[in-house]
Design a protein around this motif. Structure first.
Motif, PDB file in Angstrom:
ATOM      1  N   HIS A  92       0.832  -1.209   0.000  1.00  0.00           N
ATOM      2  CA  HIS A  92       0.000   0.000   0.000  1.00  0.00           C
ATOM      3  C   HIS A  92       0.865   1.257   0.000  1.00  0.00           C
ATOM      4  O   HIS A  92       0.643   2.193  -0.782  1.00  0.00           O
ATOM      5  N   ASP A  93       1.866   1.291   0.877  1.00  0.00           N
ATOM      6  CA  ASP A  93       2.685   2.492   1.024  1.00  0.00           C
ATOM      7  C   ASP A  93       3.539   2.755  -0.217  1.00  0.00           C
ATOM      8  O   ASP A  93       3.799   3.918  -0.560  1.00  0.00           O
ATOM      9  N   MET A  94       3.966   1.695  -0.893  1.00  0.00           N
ATOM     10  CA  MET A  94       4.660   1.886  -2.171  1.00  0.00           C
ATOM     11  C   MET A  94       3.713   2.464  -3.211  1.00  0.00           C
ATOM     12  O   MET A  94       4.087   3.329  -4.020  1.00  0.00           O
ATOM     13  N   ALA A  95       2.460   1.995  -3.200  1.00  0.00           N
ATOM     14  CA  ALA A  95       1.464   2.517  -4.141  1.00  0.00           C
ATOM     15  C   ALA A  95       1.166   3.988  -3.865  1.00  0.00           C
ATOM     16  O   ALA A  95       0.865   4.752  -4.802  1.00  0.00           O
ATOM     17  N   VAL A  96       1.254   4.407  -2.608  1.00  0.00           N
ATOM     18  CA  VAL A  96       1.058   5.821  -2.272  1.00  0.00           C
ATOM     19  C   VAL A  96       2.134   6.672  -2.949  1.00  0.00           C
ATOM     20  O   VAL A  96       1.838   7.705  -3.561  1.00  0.00           O
ATOM     21  N   ALA A  97       3.388   6.246  -2.843  1.00  0.00           N
ATOM     22  CA  ALA A  97       4.481   6.991  -3.487  1.00  0.00           C
ATOM     23  C   ALA A  97       4.337   6.966  -5.004  1.00  0.00           C
ATOM     24  O   ALA A  97       4.585   7.970  -5.684  1.00  0.00           O
ATOM     25  N   ASP A  98       3.924   5.819  -5.575  1.00  0.00           N
ATOM     26  CA  ASP A  98       3.644   5.745  -7.015  1.00  0.00           C
ATOM     27  C   ASP A  98       2.594   6.781  -7.409  1.00  0.00           C
ATOM     28  O   ASP A  98       2.704   7.455  -8.442  1.00  0.00           O
ATOM     29  N   THR A  99       1.558   6.889  -6.590  1.00  0.00           N
ATOM     30  CA  THR A  99       0.451   7.790  -6.892  1.00  0.00           C
ATOM     31  C   THR A  99       0.875   9.252  -6.813  1.00  0.00           C
ATOM     32  O   THR A  99       0.417  10.091  -7.602  1.00  0.00           O
ATOM     33  N   GLU A 149      -6.665   2.471  -1.912  1.00  0.00           N
ATOM     34  CA  GLU A 149      -7.413   1.406  -1.240  1.00  0.00           C
ATOM     35  C   GLU A 149      -7.237   0.121  -2.039  1.00  0.00           C
ATOM     36  O   GLU A 149      -7.850  -0.061  -3.096  1.00  0.00           O
ATOM     37  N   LEU A 150      -6.388  -0.770  -1.547  1.00  0.00           N
ATOM     38  CA  LEU A 150      -6.076  -1.992  -2.285  1.00  0.00           C
ATOM     39  C   LEU A 150      -6.816  -3.217  -1.757  1.00  0.00           C
ATOM     40  O   LEU A 150      -6.884  -4.237  -2.433  1.00  0.00           O
ATOM     41  N   SER A 151      -7.358  -3.106  -0.546  1.00  0.00           N
ATOM     42  CA  SER A 151      -8.140  -4.216   0.014  1.00  0.00           C
ATOM     43  C   SER A 151      -9.322  -3.633   0.769  1.00  0.00           C
ATOM     44  O   SER A 151      -9.204  -2.598   1.428  1.00  0.00           O
ATOM     45  N   MET A 152     -10.449  -4.309   0.663  1.00  0.00           N
ATOM     46  CA  MET A 152     -11.690  -3.797   1.240  1.00  0.00           C
ATOM     47  C   MET A 152     -11.656  -3.853   2.756  1.00  0.00           C
ATOM     48  O   MET A 152     -11.394  -4.900   3.353  1.00  0.00           O
ATOM     49  N   LYS A 153     -11.881  -2.706   3.397  1.00  0.00           N
ATOM     50  CA  LYS A 153     -12.025  -2.665   4.848  1.00  0.00           C
ATOM     51  C   LYS A 153     -13.509  -2.766   5.181  1.00  0.00           C
ATOM     52  O   LYS A 153     -14.351  -2.907   4.288  1.00  0.00           O
ATOM     53  N   PHE A 173      -9.925  11.588  -4.637  1.00  0.00           N
ATOM     54  CA  PHE A 173      -9.452  10.609  -5.618  1.00  0.00           C
ATOM     55  C   PHE A 173      -9.198   9.288  -4.901  1.00  0.00           C
ATOM     56  O   PHE A 173      -8.509   9.257  -3.879  1.00  0.00           O
ATOM     57  N   TRP A 174      -9.724   8.212  -5.451  1.00  0.00           N
ATOM     58  CA  TRP A 174      -9.507   6.876  -4.872  1.00  0.00           C
ATOM     59  C   TRP A 174      -8.797   6.000  -5.886  1.00  0.00           C
ATOM     60  O   TRP A 174      -9.276   5.832  -7.011  1.00  0.00           O
ATOM     61  N   ILE A 175      -7.658   5.450  -5.503  1.00  0.00           N
ATOM     62  CA  ILE A 175      -6.899   4.527  -6.344  1.00  0.00           C
ATOM     63  C   ILE A 175      -7.287   3.113  -5.928  1.00  0.00           C
ATOM     64  O   ILE A 175      -7.156   2.747  -4.758  1.00  0.00           O
ATOM     65  N   VAL A 176      -7.780   2.323  -6.883  1.00  0.00           N
ATOM     66  CA  VAL A 176      -8.306   0.984  -6.583  1.00  0.00           C
ATOM     67  C   VAL A 176      -7.625  -0.050  -7.484  1.00  0.00           C
ATOM     68  O   VAL A 176      -7.048   0.304  -8.522  1.00  0.00           O
ATOM     69  N   PRO A 177      -7.693  -1.336  -7.114  1.00  0.00           N
ATOM     70  CA  PRO A 177      -7.038  -2.366  -7.935  1.00  0.00           C
ATOM     71  C   PRO A 177      -7.543  -2.381  -9.382  1.00  0.00           C
ATOM     72  O   PRO A 177      -6.751  -2.457 -10.324  1.00  0.00           O
ATOM     73  N   LYS A 198     -13.688  10.499  -7.450  1.00  0.00           N
ATOM     74  CA  LYS A 198     -13.122  10.084  -8.743  1.00  0.00           C
ATOM     75  C   LYS A 198     -12.306   8.821  -8.512  1.00  0.00           C
ATOM     76  O   LYS A 198     -11.444   8.805  -7.636  1.00  0.00           O
ATOM     77  N   ILE A 199     -12.583   7.796  -9.311  1.00  0.00           N
ATOM     78  CA  ILE A 199     -11.929   6.498  -9.144  1.00  0.00           C
ATOM     79  C   ILE A 199     -10.875   6.313 -10.231  1.00  0.00           C
ATOM     80  O   ILE A 199     -11.141   6.557 -11.414  1.00  0.00           O
ATOM     81  N   ILE A 200      -9.688   5.884  -9.845  1.00  0.00           N
ATOM     82  CA  ILE A 200      -8.581   5.658 -10.780  1.00  0.00           C
ATOM     83  C   ILE A 200      -8.030   4.253 -10.540  1.00  0.00           C
ATOM     84  O   ILE A 200      -7.780   3.868  -9.393  1.00  0.00           O
ATOM     85  N   GLU A 201      -7.828   3.507 -11.610  1.00  0.00           N
ATOM     86  CA  GLU A 201      -7.266   2.166 -11.480  1.00  0.00           C
ATOM     87  C   GLU A 201      -5.773   2.233 -11.194  1.00  0.00           C
ATOM     88  O   GLU A 201      -5.060   3.090 -11.722  1.00  0.00           O
ATOM     89  N   LEU A 202      -5.292   1.295 -10.393  1.00  0.00           N
ATOM     90  CA  LEU A 202      -3.875   1.247 -10.044  1.00  0.00           C
ATOM     91  C   LEU A 202      -3.000   1.080 -11.288  1.00  0.00           C
ATOM     92  O   LEU A 202      -1.897   1.624 -11.353  1.00  0.00           O
ATOM     93  N   ALA A 203      -3.487   0.343 -12.283  1.00  0.00           N
ATOM     94  CA  ALA A 203      -2.713   0.140 -13.512  1.00  0.00           C
ATOM     95  C   ALA A 203      -2.411   1.463 -14.204  1.00  0.00           C
ATOM     96  O   ALA A 203      -1.328   1.641 -14.781  1.00  0.00           O
ATOM     97  N   GLU A 204      -3.345   2.396 -14.165  1.00  0.00           N
ATOM     98  CA  GLU A 204      -3.101   3.717 -14.762  1.00  0.00           C
ATOM     99  C   GLU A 204      -2.003   4.450 -14.003  1.00  0.00           C
ATOM    100  O   GLU A 204      -1.120   5.078 -14.604  1.00  0.00           O
TER     101      GLU A 204
END
Length: 211
Positions: A92-99, A149-153, A173-177, A198-204
């Motif tokens: 998750h934290d790596m994805a935050v820096a990616d984002t 958000e990579l896993s549903m809470k 903005f929400w980044i999702v799988p 606004k929803i954005i896919e992680l692949a983008e």
């Protein structure tokens, strides 16, 4: 390292390492203006030898992450308090820096205009710990928040975070799988009542060029 002197870019590197929960060499390169990873790695190695940063391989298959040494933390923030890496949060934290890099490249948001969750909690002080987005930024006199958000809470907790963001920020903005995930479906349903999502896919996010 004898004769080693910190330059302005070194301080920038140290600040970025300090304010993100997890950061890799690739992230540092993308955030601090290096034109290529090799030049960045050389400078990071010098900072490592000089005793300012630590480089740790935490999980097999994932890149090494960087942390400040007590010496650097005391220089930068006046304290040498040690921070622990949460293994279950690394992806998750790596994805935050990616984002963060994605928003910089796609929307031209300066890294200096981004305030991280870690910084927000520090501003809150020692009171009751409240939910904070992964990072926020101001743009044209409006404040935006970004959540990965990579896993549903739990749906109750998820709903509370969405409602809080609706109240506090112009857009969330929400980044999702992916758009077919249960997270994306839930956000889409919530958007009917709280229409600033606004929803954005992680692949983008991961398709963006770093340098």
């Amino acid at each position: 390292m004898r004769g080693f002197r910190l330059v302005d870019r070194d301080y920038l590197i140290l600040r970025e390492i300090d304010r993100w929960r997890v950061i890799t060499g690739k992230h540092i390169c993308g955030m601090t203006g290096f034109t290529g990873l090799r030049a960045c790695d050389r400078r990071l190695h010098k900072l490592y030898v000089a005793g300012f940063i630590e480089r740790k391989k935490v999980i097999y298959g994932l890149p090494a992450i960087y942390k400040l040494t007590p010496q650097a933390k005391k220089l930068l923030v006046g304290t040498n308090k040690k921070e622990c890496v949460r293994i279950e949060q690394i992806a998750h934290d790596m994805a935050v820096a990616d984002t963060a890099i994605y928003f910089n490249r796609k929307y031209n948001i300066a890294f200096s205009d981004m305030v991280t969750e870690k910084q927000l909690h520090k501003k809150d002080g020692f009171g009751v710990r409240k939910h904070r987005p992964d990072f926020i930024f101001d743009y044209k006199d409006k404040c935006y928040c970004v959540e990965i958000e990579l896993s549903m809470k739990s749906k109750d907790r998820f709903s509370k975070n969405i409602i809080a963001n609706f109240t506090d920020y112009h857009k969330q903005f929400w980044i999702v799988p992916d758009m077919n995930s249960s997270i994306a479906v839930f956000l889409s349903n919530m958007n009917e009542s709280y229409p600033n999502i606004k929803i954005i896919e992680l692949a983008e996010v991961k398709s963006i060029e770093y340098y």
